[in-house]
Design a protein around this motif. Structure first.
Motif, PDB file in Angstrom:
ATOM      1  N   ALA A 172      -1.709   7.598   4.002  1.00  0.00           N
ATOM      2  CA  ALA A 172      -1.932   8.652   3.044  1.00  0.00           C
ATOM      3  C   ALA A 172      -1.299   8.319   1.696  1.00  0.00           C
ATOM      4  CB  ALA A 172      -1.370   9.958   3.586  1.00  0.00           C
ATOM      5  N   ARG A 173      -0.137   7.661   1.706  1.00  0.00           N
ATOM      6  CA  ARG A 173       0.514   7.317   0.437  1.00  0.00           C
ATOM      7  C   ARG A 173      -0.308   6.304  -0.348  1.00  0.00           C
ATOM      8  NH1 ARG A 173       6.429   5.835   0.714  1.00  0.00           N
ATOM      9  NH2 ARG A 173       6.131   6.122  -1.503  1.00  0.00           N
ATOM     10  N   ALA A 174      -1.085   5.504   0.342  1.00  0.00           N
ATOM     11  CA  ALA A 174      -1.922   4.522  -0.347  1.00  0.00           C
ATOM     12  C   ALA A 174      -2.996   5.210  -1.175  1.00  0.00           C
ATOM     13  CB  ALA A 174      -2.563   3.569   0.654  1.00  0.00           C
ATOM     14  N   LEU A 175      -3.357   6.428  -0.805  1.00  0.00           N
ATOM     15  CA  LEU A 175      -4.390   7.161  -1.529  1.00  0.00           C
ATOM     16  C   LEU A 175      -3.833   7.939  -2.719  1.00  0.00           C
ATOM     17  CD1 LEU A 175      -6.473   8.498   1.478  1.00  0.00           C
ATOM     18  CD2 LEU A 175      -6.930   6.497   0.056  1.00  0.00           C
ATOM     19  N   GLU A 176      -2.510   8.062  -2.788  1.00  0.00           N
ATOM     20  CA  GLU A 176      -1.895   8.769  -3.902  1.00  0.00           C
ATOM     21  C   GLU A 176      -1.979   7.902  -5.151  1.00  0.00           C
ATOM     22  OE1 GLU A 176       2.112   9.904  -2.960  1.00  0.00           O
ATOM     23  OE2 GLU A 176       1.506  10.709  -1.017  1.00  0.00           O
ATOM     24  N   GLU A 177      -2.695   8.396  -6.149  1.00  0.00           N
ATOM     25  CA  GLU A 177      -2.873   7.649  -7.393  1.00  0.00           C
ATOM     26  C   GLU A 177      -1.511   7.314  -8.004  1.00  0.00           C
ATOM     27  OE1 GLU A 177      -5.136   5.483  -9.716  1.00  0.00           O
ATOM     28  OE2 GLU A 177      -6.019   6.800  -8.220  1.00  0.00           O
ATOM     29  N   GLY A 178      -1.286   6.035  -8.265  1.00  0.00           N
ATOM     30  CA  GLY A 178      -0.039   5.588  -8.890  1.00  0.00           C
ATOM     31  C   GLY A 178       1.125   5.436  -7.935  1.00  0.00           C
TER      32      GLY A 178
ATOM     33  N   LYS B 262     -17.426  -2.212   3.213  1.00  0.00           N
ATOM     34  CA  LYS B 262     -17.937  -3.475   3.760  1.00  0.00           C
ATOM     35  C   LYS B 262     -16.887  -4.586   3.639  1.00  0.00           C
ATOM     36  CE  LYS B 262     -21.915  -6.542   3.629  1.00  0.00           C
ATOM     37  NZ  LYS B 262     -23.205  -6.845   3.017  1.00  0.00           N
ATOM     38  N   ALA B 263     -16.224  -4.666   2.493  1.00  0.00           N
ATOM     39  CA  ALA B 263     -15.178  -5.675   2.306  1.00  0.00           C
ATOM     40  C   ALA B 263     -13.999  -5.396   3.228  1.00  0.00           C
ATOM     41  CB  ALA B 263     -14.727  -5.715   0.848  1.00  0.00           C
ATOM     42  N   ALA B 264     -13.630  -4.126   3.367  1.00  0.00           N
ATOM     43  CA  ALA B 264     -12.536  -3.753   4.264  1.00  0.00           C
ATOM     44  C   ALA B 264     -12.863  -4.153   5.702  1.00  0.00           C
ATOM     45  CB  ALA B 264     -12.268  -2.253   4.177  1.00  0.00           C
TER      46      ALA B 264
ATOM     47  N   LEU C 174      -3.428  -6.163   4.800  1.00  0.00           N
ATOM     48  CA  LEU C 174      -3.209  -5.664   3.436  1.00  0.00           C
ATOM     49  C   LEU C 174      -4.517  -5.651   2.653  1.00  0.00           C
ATOM     50  CD1 LEU C 174       0.152  -7.441   2.531  1.00  0.00           C
ATOM     51  CD2 LEU C 174      -0.200  -4.986   2.871  1.00  0.00           C
ATOM     52  N   CYS C 175      -5.293  -6.732   2.768  1.00  0.00           N
ATOM     53  CA  CYS C 175      -6.572  -6.804   2.054  1.00  0.00           C
ATOM     54  C   CYS C 175      -7.544  -5.743   2.555  1.00  0.00           C
ATOM     55  CB  CYS C 175      -7.173  -8.200   2.187  1.00  0.00           C
ATOM     56  SG  CYS C 175      -6.266  -9.468   1.258  1.00  0.00           S
ATOM     57  N   ALA C 176      -7.592  -5.535   3.855  1.00  0.00           N
ATOM     58  CA  ALA C 176      -8.484  -4.499   4.402  1.00  0.00           C
ATOM     59  C   ALA C 176      -8.117  -3.140   3.820  1.00  0.00           C
ATOM     60  CB  ALA C 176      -8.399  -4.476   5.923  1.00  0.00           C
ATOM     61  N   ASN C 177      -6.826  -2.840   3.767  1.00  0.00           N
ATOM     62  CA  ASN C 177      -6.388  -1.558   3.205  1.00  0.00           C
ATOM     63  C   ASN C 177      -6.651  -1.481   1.704  1.00  0.00           C
ATOM     64  OD1 ASN C 177      -5.158   0.270   5.257  1.00  0.00           O
ATOM     65  ND2 ASN C 177      -4.076  -1.609   5.759  1.00  0.00           N
ATOM     66  N   LYS C 178      -6.489  -2.603   1.019  1.00  0.00           N
ATOM     67  CA  LYS C 178      -6.770  -2.623  -0.424  1.00  0.00           C
ATOM     68  C   LYS C 178      -8.228  -2.238  -0.678  1.00  0.00           C
ATOM     69  CE  LYS C 178      -6.994  -5.661  -4.446  1.00  0.00           C
ATOM     70  NZ  LYS C 178      -6.561  -6.935  -5.027  1.00  0.00           N
TER      71      LYS C 178
ATOM     72  N   GLN D  40       0.095   2.178  -3.243  1.00  0.00           N
ATOM     73  CA  GLN D  40      -1.170   1.818  -3.859  1.00  0.00           C
ATOM     74  C   GLN D  40      -0.987   0.650  -4.828  1.00  0.00           C
ATOM     75  OE1 GLN D  40      -3.467   4.321  -6.774  1.00  0.00           O
ATOM     76  NE2 GLN D  40      -4.757   4.595  -4.949  1.00  0.00           N
ATOM     77  N   SER D  41       0.070   0.671  -5.601  1.00  0.00           N
ATOM     78  CA  SER D  41       0.349  -0.426  -6.533  1.00  0.00           C
ATOM     79  C   SER D  41       0.547  -1.740  -5.786  1.00  0.00           C
ATOM     80  CB  SER D  41       1.588  -0.118  -7.376  1.00  0.00           C
ATOM     81  OG  SER D  41       1.371   0.995  -8.186  1.00  0.00           O
ATOM     82  N   PHE D  42       1.286  -1.666  -4.667  1.00  0.00           N
ATOM     83  CA  PHE D  42       1.522  -2.872  -3.872  1.00  0.00           C
ATOM     84  C   PHE D  42       0.207  -3.418  -3.318  1.00  0.00           C
ATOM     85  CE2 PHE D  42       2.397  -4.915   0.241  1.00  0.00           C
ATOM     86  CZ  PHE D  42       3.180  -5.977  -0.205  1.00  0.00           C
ATOM     87  N   LEU D  43      -0.623  -2.554  -2.761  1.00  0.00           N
ATOM     88  CA  LEU D  43      -1.905  -2.999  -2.213  1.00  0.00           C
ATOM     89  C   LEU D  43      -2.789  -3.594  -3.303  1.00  0.00           C
ATOM     90  CD1 LEU D  43      -2.756  -0.170   0.324  1.00  0.00           C
ATOM     91  CD2 LEU D  43      -2.124  -2.530   0.861  1.00  0.00           C
TER      92      LEU D  43
END
Length: 110
Positions: A1-7, A62-64, A50-54, A11-14
């Motif tokens: 869920a934190r990965a979806l938080e803008e900024g 499709k890339a994920a 990490l790439c899948a989540n990015k 999310q920055s790490f991914l």
């Protein structure tokens, strides 16, 4: 869920990960065969997750899915090095259940 938080830091790490887009990959063999036989299978596995989540946070399903498939392809030789769950302190930052969680995220996205 934190990965979806803008900024968010997550999310920055991914977004800072260097992940080639699957459309730029000539042959997927280079992402499955050499990593599976390398001395750092868990490192490749971590990068693929990490790439899948990015790509998931960029809504490129499709890339994920491609990177999730890469992770799944090299999971068997990685199991000896990583834990199966977080109940036992893992040596690597990923465990088998992390690979499964990427598929669950993918299925929820589709």
């Amino acid at each position: 869920a934190r990965a979806l938080e803008e900024g968010s830091e997550t999310q920055s790490f991914l977004n800072s990960q260097t992940c080639p887009h699957p459309s730029e990959i000539a042959s997927t063999d280079e992402f499955e065969i050499p990593p599976a036989t390398s001395d750092c299978v868990p490192g490749h596995l971590t990068l693929y997750l990490l790439c899948a989540n990015k790509f998931l946070i960029k809504e490129d399903v499709k890339a994920a899915a491609t990177f999730a498939r890469f992770a799944n392809a090299i999971l068997p030789p990685a199991i000896a090095c990583i834990g199966r769950s977080r109940s036992i302190a893992p040596v690597w930052p990923v465990v088998v259940e992390d690979v499964y969680s990427v598929y669950i995220k993918y299925l929820h996205t589709v």
